[in-house]
Design a protein around this motif. Structure first.
Motif, PDB file in Angstrom:
ATOM      1  N   VAL A 107       0.871  15.700  16.584  1.00 39.81           N
ATOM      2  CA  VAL A 107       2.250  15.258  16.790  1.00 39.81           C
ATOM      3  C   VAL A 107       2.303  13.755  16.543  1.00 39.81           C
ATOM      4  CG1 VAL A 107       2.663  17.065  18.497  1.00 39.81           C
ATOM      5  CG2 VAL A 107       2.112  14.776  19.278  1.00 39.81           C
ATOM      6  N   PRO A 108       3.401  13.278  15.960  1.00 37.48           N
ATOM      7  CA  PRO A 108       3.488  11.846  15.699  1.00 37.48           C
ATOM      8  C   PRO A 108       3.593  11.053  17.002  1.00 37.48           C
ATOM      9  CG  PRO A 108       5.331  13.060  14.695  1.00 37.48           C
ATOM     10  CD  PRO A 108       4.615  13.999  15.589  1.00 37.48           C
TER      11      PRO A 108
ATOM     12  N   SER B 253       0.859  -1.187   0.000  1.00 34.66           N
ATOM     13  CA  SER B 253       0.000   0.000   0.000  1.00 34.66           C
ATOM     14  C   SER B 253       0.894   1.236   0.000  1.00 34.66           C
ATOM     15  CB  SER B 253      -0.894   0.005   1.244  1.00 34.66           C
ATOM     16  OG  SER B 253      -1.473   1.285   1.415  1.00 34.66           O
ATOM     17  N   ASP B 254       0.398   2.317  -0.591  1.00 40.69           N
ATOM     18  CA  ASP B 254       1.175   3.566  -0.540  1.00 40.69           C
ATOM     19  C   ASP B 254       0.664   4.495   0.558  1.00 40.69           C
ATOM     20  OD1 ASP B 254      -1.157   4.409  -1.645  1.00 40.69           O
ATOM     21  OD2 ASP B 254      -0.297   5.053  -3.560  1.00 40.69           O
ATOM     22  N   LEU B 255      -0.221   3.992   1.417  1.00 40.05           N
ATOM     23  CA  LEU B 255      -0.701   4.820   2.542  1.00 40.05           C
ATOM     24  C   LEU B 255       0.473   5.164   3.474  1.00 40.05           C
ATOM     25  CD1 LEU B 255      -4.075   3.139   3.545  1.00 40.05           C
ATOM     26  CD2 LEU B 255      -3.759   5.462   2.642  1.00 40.05           C
ATOM     27  N   ASP B 256       0.402   6.352   4.057  1.00 44.13           N
ATOM     28  CA  ASP B 256       1.438   6.798   4.991  1.00 44.13           C
ATOM     29  C   ASP B 256       0.792   7.165   6.328  1.00 44.13           C
ATOM     30  OD1 ASP B 256       3.388   8.023   6.453  1.00 44.13           O
ATOM     31  OD2 ASP B 256       3.679   9.704   5.073  1.00 44.13           O
ATOM     32  N   PRO B 257       0.855   6.264   7.308  1.00 45.64           N
ATOM     33  CA  PRO B 257       0.182   6.508   8.597  1.00 45.64           C
ATOM     34  C   PRO B 257       0.754   7.705   9.349  1.00 45.64           C
ATOM     35  CG  PRO B 257       0.866   4.219   8.383  1.00 45.64           C
ATOM     36  CD  PRO B 257       1.527   4.961   7.271  1.00 45.64           C
ATOM     37  N   PHE B 258       1.884   8.236   8.898  1.00 41.38           N
ATOM     38  CA  PHE B 258       2.494   9.368   9.611  1.00 41.38           C
ATOM     39  C   PHE B 258       2.135  10.715   8.992  1.00 41.38           C
ATOM     40  CE2 PHE B 258       5.167   5.697  10.479  1.00 41.38           C
ATOM     41  CZ  PHE B 258       5.143   5.715  11.863  1.00 41.38           C
TER      42      PHE B 258
ATOM     43  N   PRO C 210       8.703   9.550  11.733  1.00 38.45           N
ATOM     44  CA  PRO C 210       9.797   9.907  10.823  1.00 38.45           C
ATOM     45  C   PRO C 210      10.410  11.266  11.169  1.00 38.45           C
ATOM     46  CG  PRO C 210       7.672  10.191   9.727  1.00 38.45           C
ATOM     47  CD  PRO C 210       7.380   9.676  11.094  1.00 38.45           C
ATOM     48  N   ARG C 211      11.623  11.470  10.769  1.00 37.80           N
ATOM     49  CA  ARG C 211      12.316  12.739  10.972  1.00 37.80           C
ATOM     50  C   ARG C 211      11.655  13.828  10.133  1.00 37.80           C
ATOM     51  NH1 ARG C 211      17.098  12.754  14.288  1.00 37.80           N
ATOM     52  NH2 ARG C 211      17.199  14.980  14.572  1.00 37.80           N
ATOM     53  N   THR C 212      11.226  14.907  10.741  1.00 39.54           N
ATOM     54  CA  THR C 212      10.577  16.011  10.012  1.00 39.54           C
ATOM     55  C   THR C 212      11.182  17.335  10.461  1.00 39.54           C
ATOM     56  OG1 THR C 212       8.905  16.313  11.729  1.00 39.54           O
ATOM     57  CG2 THR C 212       8.354  14.776   9.945  1.00 39.54           C
TER      58      THR C 212
ATOM     59  N   HIS D  48       7.496   3.852   3.818  1.00 41.95           N
ATOM     60  CA  HIS D  48       8.454   3.733   4.920  1.00 41.95           C
ATOM     61  C   HIS D  48       9.177   2.386   4.947  1.00 41.95           C
ATOM     62  CE1 HIS D  48       7.208   7.528   6.630  1.00 41.95           C
ATOM     63  NE2 HIS D  48       5.957   7.159   6.505  1.00 41.95           N
ATOM     64  N   GLN D  49       8.822   1.492   4.004  1.00 41.40           N
ATOM     65  CA  GLN D  49       9.452   0.165   3.962  1.00 41.40           C
ATOM     66  C   GLN D  49       9.273  -0.572   5.286  1.00 41.40           C
ATOM     67  OE1 GLN D  49      11.672  -1.031   0.969  1.00 41.40           O
ATOM     68  NE2 GLN D  49       9.934   0.197   0.277  1.00 41.40           N
TER      69      GLN D  49
END
Ligand code: OVV
Length: 403
Positions: free
Chosen positions: A383-384, A11-16, A177-179, A43-44
């Motif tokens: 916030v993550p 899937s290409d969904l990004d939970p972050f 992830p780093r943001t 995110h692999q």
């Protein structure tokens, strides 16, 4: 590319990303239709989203390790900025020692001793909110509760709101992830960590709280004194933002579901059940991570060694396979398989304390408040690592005096 890789359900969904986090439940439902375990290309990492598989993952610590780190960073492959938690981010046998110490500190007698203090603080906060009538519930009512009762229980002075919220952002943000947002926050890391460290020192703690109980275990030789300090730090890392956000979301669920508010108001003894249902329906802790220790097949997919697995407990809590009408907030629901605190050897160690906070807080509200209404839209704190509110404008009225 190996053959197994070709067969991955992806899937290409990004939970972050913000869009996902703004409305996670719709995306969870989408993920659940894809299969029991899905590879997230962005995110692999793997993701699991059904109650049954999540329970399997969380109870299989031999294959789904915590030593790979509590977040997206894979400690088996890269170094984390923060010293790993000595309770969350370790596996047995190391884990048993620190877990035992925390469990002993949080015994039934210690919890019982906390209740009266929690009740006094909750009563004061609800009275002050009623005095105002119109409140910004996050800042006026929700945040001050854990920020007061939690340090009281640990045996430290009241926590500075601003510093604690930065610290929480740093701890839970590290799971994502780093943001740029995170890099900005990290500019305060040294100052804030120093402040936290001072508060976790034995010399800063009262002799009768949870903190002192942890140091007593060090005196007894079960852990070192340096480890005691890190465990007191774990209390602050895991115990403040989580309860602030869960209590805030429960309060919003009550304000937005007048029928449920009515049920609670008429029977304040349902306060604990209301908080339990909110822990299922919408609460702070939506996701956890595990890391595979070996290659093996799981739910029809071939997992490799040292791969990250995102565990969406917030999705398990809405899985129609185990809950009737999962999207309905129903405080009379019988909850027999709560997953909101995780499960297995890393299940939330202070969950009974969290429940006590929720029970006492919502009981004070149910007993003192007559009407509870939103006066504007609430806002998510995106916030993550945690789900919570930054704003919840409410209007409250009191029961007529001497009810
Ligand atoms: C469960 C949890 C969350 C955040 C931090 C920690 C634990 C810790 O042990 O530091």
């Amino acid at each position: 590319m190996n053959i197994a890789m070709d067969r991955r359900v992806v899937s290409d969904l990004d939970p972050f990303c913000e869009e996902f986090r703004a409305d996670p439940y719709r995306h969870y439902a989408q993920l659940r239709t894809l299969g029991p375990i899905v590879w997230l290309e962005k995110h692999q990492i793997w993701v699991v989203q059904h109650h049954a598989q999540i329970k399997e993952v969380l109870t299989d610590w031999q294959r789904f390790s915590n030593a790979g780190g509590g977040g997206l960073t894979n400690y088996f492959k890269e170094k984390n900025w923060r010293q790993p938690s000595i309770i969350l981010e370790v596996d047995p046998p190391e884990h048993e020692r620190t877990r035992q110490v925390m469990m002993r500190a949080l015994n039934a007698k210690a919890l019982k001793a906390m209740r009266a203090g929690f009740e006094r603080v909750a009563a004061e906060l609800v009275d002050a909110a009623l005095e105002k009538g119109e409140i910004e519930a996050v800042a006026d009512l929700v945040q001050p509760f854990p920020l007061t009762v939690f340090p009281d229980a640990v045996g430290m002075p009241k926590l500075d709101r601003e510093i604690m919220l930065i610290y929480g952002g740093i701890v839970f943000g590290a799971f994502g992830p780093r943001t740029p947002w995170y890099d900005e926050l990290m500019k305060r890391a040294e100052e804030v960590s120093g402040w936290i460290d001072e508060r976790c020192d034995r010399s800063a703690l009262t002799p009768d709280g949870l903190g002192a109980a942890i140091y007593a275990s060090a005196d007894a030789g079960d852990i070192t004194h340096a480890e005691a300090k890190l465990l007191v730090r774990s209390f602050l890392s895991a115990g403040v933002d989580t309860t602030i956000d869960s209590i805030g979301l429960c309060l919003r669920a009550l304000a937005e579901n007048p029928d449920q508010w009515q049920v609670l108001r008429e029977d304040p003894s349902l306060a604990r059940a209301a908080f339990e249902e909110a822990t299922r329906y919408d609460s702070s802790s939506q996701s956890l991570f595990r890391t595979t220790t070996q290659a093996f097949e799981f739910a029809g997919q071939q997992l490799d060694k040292h791969e990250k697995v995102l565990v969406l407990i917030g999705s398990a809590s809405r899985d129609p396979a185990v809950w009737d009408e999962p999207d309905r907030f129903d405080i009379r629901r019988r909850i027999s398989h709560q997953i909101g605190y995780g499960t297995g050897i890393h299940g939330c160690v202070a969950q009974m304390m969290a429940r006590l906070e929720g029970e006492v807080f919502f009981r004070a509200i149910a007993e003192k408040v007559r009407t509870l209404e939103p006066t504007g839209p609430s806002q998510l704190r995106l916030v993550p690592g945690l789900r919570g509110l930054s704003s919840l404008p409410l209007a409250l009225t009191a029961h007529s005096s001497g009810h």
